[in-house]
Design a protein around this motif. Structure first.
Motif, PDB file in Angstrom:
ATOM      1  N   GLU A 300       0.850  -1.189   0.000  1.00  0.00           N
ATOM      2  CA  GLU A 300       0.000   0.000   0.000  1.00  0.00           C
ATOM      3  C   GLU A 300       0.885   1.239   0.000  1.00  0.00           C
ATOM      4  N   PRO A 302       0.107   5.087  -0.627  1.00  0.00           N
ATOM      5  CA  PRO A 302      -0.823   6.172  -0.979  1.00  0.00           C
ATOM      6  C   PRO A 302      -0.177   7.187  -1.919  1.00  0.00           C
ATOM      7  N   GLU A 303       1.041   7.628  -1.568  1.00  0.00           N
ATOM      8  CA  GLU A 303       1.751   8.587  -2.420  1.00  0.00           C
ATOM      9  C   GLU A 303       3.247   8.498  -2.123  1.00  0.00           C
ATOM     10  N   SER A 318       1.854   5.556  -6.819  1.00  0.00           N
ATOM     11  CA  SER A 318       0.854   5.061  -5.876  1.00  0.00           C
ATOM     12  C   SER A 318       0.570   3.603  -6.187  1.00  0.00           C
ATOM     13  N   PRO A 320      -2.212   0.550  -4.875  1.00  0.00           N
ATOM     14  CA  PRO A 320      -3.412   0.320  -4.053  1.00  0.00           C
ATOM     15  C   PRO A 320      -3.508  -1.082  -3.452  1.00  0.00           C
ATOM     16  N   ARG A 326      -7.927  -1.528  -2.042  1.00  0.00           N
ATOM     17  CA  ARG A 326      -7.781  -0.076  -2.128  1.00  0.00           C
ATOM     18  C   ARG A 326      -7.986   0.375  -3.569  1.00  0.00           C
ATOM     19  N   SER A 328      -6.388   3.528  -5.854  1.00  0.00           N
ATOM     20  CA  SER A 328      -5.521   4.707  -5.941  1.00  0.00           C
ATOM     21  C   SER A 328      -6.246   5.812  -6.701  1.00  0.00           C
ATOM     22  N   SER A 348      -1.618  12.065  -4.958  1.00  0.00           N
ATOM     23  CA  SER A 348      -2.344  10.795  -4.964  1.00  0.00           C
ATOM     24  C   SER A 348      -2.709  10.372  -3.551  1.00  0.00           C
ATOM     25  N   LYS A 349      -3.660   9.461  -3.470  1.00  0.00           N
ATOM     26  CA  LYS A 349      -4.106   8.891  -2.208  1.00  0.00           C
ATOM     27  C   LYS A 349      -4.738   7.543  -2.522  1.00  0.00           C
ATOM     28  N   VAL A 350      -5.073   6.785  -1.476  1.00  0.00           N
ATOM     29  CA  VAL A 350      -5.818   5.551  -1.682  1.00  0.00           C
ATOM     30  C   VAL A 350      -7.112   5.597  -0.896  1.00  0.00           C
ATOM     31  N   ASN A 352     -10.225   3.199   0.792  1.00  0.00           N
ATOM     32  CA  ASN A 352     -10.340   1.873   1.380  1.00  0.00           C
ATOM     33  C   ASN A 352     -11.681   1.245   1.013  1.00  0.00           C
TER      34      ASN A 352
END
Length: 620
Positions: A300, A302-303, A318, A320, A326, A328, A348-350, A352
């Motif tokens: 994982e 996220p960024e 990223s 996921p 996840r 991304s 970027s982020k993930v 859930n």
């Protein structure tokens, strides 16, 4: 099927700010294409917006996870972190993002490993293979969700190239792999990249280039399926070739979907000239890339921001996690100037998957396929001549672990070539599940799967006799020291506290080792201190010499350093097809129909716990 489609339960309700959106989506309401963000926030000459936000969503390593279901437990999926899995969950997250950003301002991409890994995937490869009339559930779901492109993963080749080509034809979007080349012509075996046109509500369209890169390790892991047909070059080398082409073709944004981990490493050492995990290298060494959707490593991220060494430009990575746990989300800000769009920033982020319910549209779409697979997993695939239990496998030789070792060793031996084919083959297995039991009589897929509860894959490595003994000494640290002969309850012997296991050595870090063609026999003298417990080590009745060479069937967790067993990480790898051990066991029973311990388990125990030369008596 007993699935709770709308469940939010202990995992929490729909993510904050998305409740109304999710409710509307699940009620079947349409999402306006221009809703939400993504529009120009200021205008240049002639009404042209001067800024724009593009959103690219990404999945990877779905591994046949369509629904939030554990086929081996015959229940909704759950793990210690309460993750949820599957495309039906992903679909709800995707719908939320599209509703928030405006669908026209989003793209959806995958980074590979789609068609192998669950009973669903196995069923539609081996039991009812996909064809012109049988659509793969993963293809059906991904088409319904609306993917724009996907990279090819290494596990895509597990069932052969013709099978992969059939799956490819069922998709409404392209499979990409710039570094998969036809062996005869040297030409790309798949489309290297695609350029998608995103059309904002106002202003000039934006051209988004998506480059697909797969894993060079395919040449080793699926040698039987690809040798002489395809070859696999380095990710950096092929990205350097195609990214400039994409820019010349007018790509304003360059996204890479790479089935290759972020942290540079190779499980195959220097066997190949190209690294297995090279996503960071691509970011550092190839100009003009804006973002990389990372796959393969099941991590994982996220960024992660990586600087290109030539330009100093930030490239955002990223990943996921896996299985649809996840999603991304890359938010890419663009600025319009000098008659063209340019990327000004990327974040970027993930998201859930356990924060949302499954999309009932996807659940309904796959309901018939799901029923077939659930019926198969609970169906009979063979018979056992007698019951086998793993309840005592931690402290005495059992047929249950002998079965695992036999199947593993047999698979490795069958694939050895040259001088390696003449070497004796050993195997290791751990007592993963004390509750595992194969009943006498009818045996189901679920019964066999209970013996091996992890998703480990099988490798074969070379160890010397001295290394085999050192390995067993490490394993024997699992036991507590005793004063002398006698009868001991199991909990007074097992799960010893060590400097690296202050809460007690877990069962999965204790291994039993066995021989294939001849028995490997040894005593574990637990009256001695750890490190000097293995006595009488012999292969076929002959003491094992320090310089004797063995091939050892081992799982990827151990081979990569899990449990910190000596000698294995740097050992030569002679087998690695990345096949799941659990599936190998199921396949073996399906093929042989009868599980008879007389085939793989001797009357006399191959190993025993002793105090000196006196066997211990152990009670549950």
């Amino acid at each position: 099927m007993g699935m709770n489609v709308r469940r939010t339960s202990r995992r929490g309700a729909v993510a904050a700010g998305g409740v109304a959106v999710a409710t509307a989506l699940l009620a079947g309401l349409a999402t306006p294409a221009t809703a939400g963000g993504g529009q120009g926030h200021g205008h240049g000459h002639g009404g042209q917006p001067s800024t724009y936000e593009l959103t690219v969503m990404g999945t990877t390593d779905l591994h046949g996870s369509a629904l939030n279901w554990d086929y081996f437990k015959n229940a909704e999926y759950d793990d210690s972190a309460h993750n949820d899995v599957g495309l039906a969950k992903v679909s709800t997250l995707v719908d939320q993002v599209r509703a928030d950003k405006g669908r026209r301002n989003t793209l959806l991409v995958d980074a590979g490993d789609t068609i192998q890994g669950t009973s669903l995937a196995y069923y539609f490869a081996k039991i009812q293979p996909i064809s012109k009339t049988v659509i793969h559930p993963m293809a059906a779901a991904m088409n319904a969700i609306g993917y724009d492109a996907a990279a090819v993963g290494n596990h895509e080749f597990n069932y052969g190239i013709p099978y992969l080509r059939t799956f490819q034809k069922q998709l409404d979007f392209p499979l990409l792999a710039a570094n998969a080349l036809d062996d005869a012509s040297g030409r790309p075996a798949f489309k290297p990249y695609v350029i998608k046109t995103v059309r904002p509500a106002h202003g000039k369209p934006i051209r988004v280039g998506i480059l697909g890169l797969t894993n060079p390790g395919i040449a080793i892991w699926d040698k039987a399926n690809v040798e002489g047909k395809m070859r696999f070059d380095g990710l950096v080398e092929q990205a350097k070739k195609y990214v400039p082409q994409m820019k010349r073709a007018g790509a304003d944004v360059v996204l890479v979907a790479a089935h290759s981990g972020a942290d540079t490493s190779s499980s195959y050492g220097d066997t190949l000239p190209f690294p297995e995990n090279a996503a960071t290298l691509v970011a550092q060494q190839v100009r003009d890339i804006d973002a990389i959707l990372v796959g393969h490593a099941h991590q994982e991220i996220p960024e992660r921001v990586v600087k290109n060494t030539a330009t100093g430009k930030d490239v955002v990575l990223s990943e996921p996690l896996k299985w649809g746990e996840r999603l991304s989300v890359f938010d890419i800000d663009l600025t319009y100037a000098h008659h063209r769009w340019a990327v000004s920033s990327v974040h970027s982020k993930v998201l859930n998957a356990n924060t949302v319910p499954e999309n009932p549209r996807i659940v309904k779409l796959l309901a018939a396929d799901q029923k077939k697979v659930v019926d198969y997993v609970n169906g009979v695939i063979g018979t056992a001549t007698e019951a086998m239990s793993a309840a005592t496998a931690r402290y005495e030789d059992t047929a249950a672990l002998d079965f695992i070792n036999y199947v593993q060793a047999e698979a490795v031996k069958a694939d050895l070539t040259g001088a390696d084919a003449a070497l004796p083959v050993l195997s290791i297995a751990a007592p993963f599940n004390k509750d595992a039991a194969i009943p006498a009589g009818d045996v189901s897929v679920r019964d066999i799967a209970g013996l091996y509860i992890y998703d480990n894959t099988l490798l074969g490595i070379k160890l010397t006799g001295a290394q085999v003994k050192a390995y067993l000494e490490k394993s024997a640290e699992y036991f507590k020291q005793v004063a002398g002969p006698g009868t001991y309850p199991a909990d007074q012997l097992t799960n010893a506290v060590t400097p690296t296991a202050p809460s007690g050595t877990p069962d999965y870090n204790y291994d039993v080792m066995a021989g294939l063609d001849k028995p490997l026999t040894y005593d574990i003298d637990v009256s001695k201190a750890a490190g000097s417990r293995i006595t009488g080590l012999a292969y076929g009745g002959v003491p094992v010499a320090d310089d004797q060479v063995f091939v050892v069937a081992i799982n990827n967790y151990r081979q990569s350093g899990g449990g910190n067993f000596p000698g294995v990480v740097g050992a030569p790898v002679v087998y690695n097809r990345q096949l799941e051990i659990r599936q190998l066991l199921i396949d073996w029973v399906t093929a042989h129909q009868v599980v008879d311990p007389a085939l793989f388990s001797s009357t006399n125990p191959d190993w025993r716990l002793t105090a000196g030369t006196t066997p211990l008596t152990v009670t549950p």
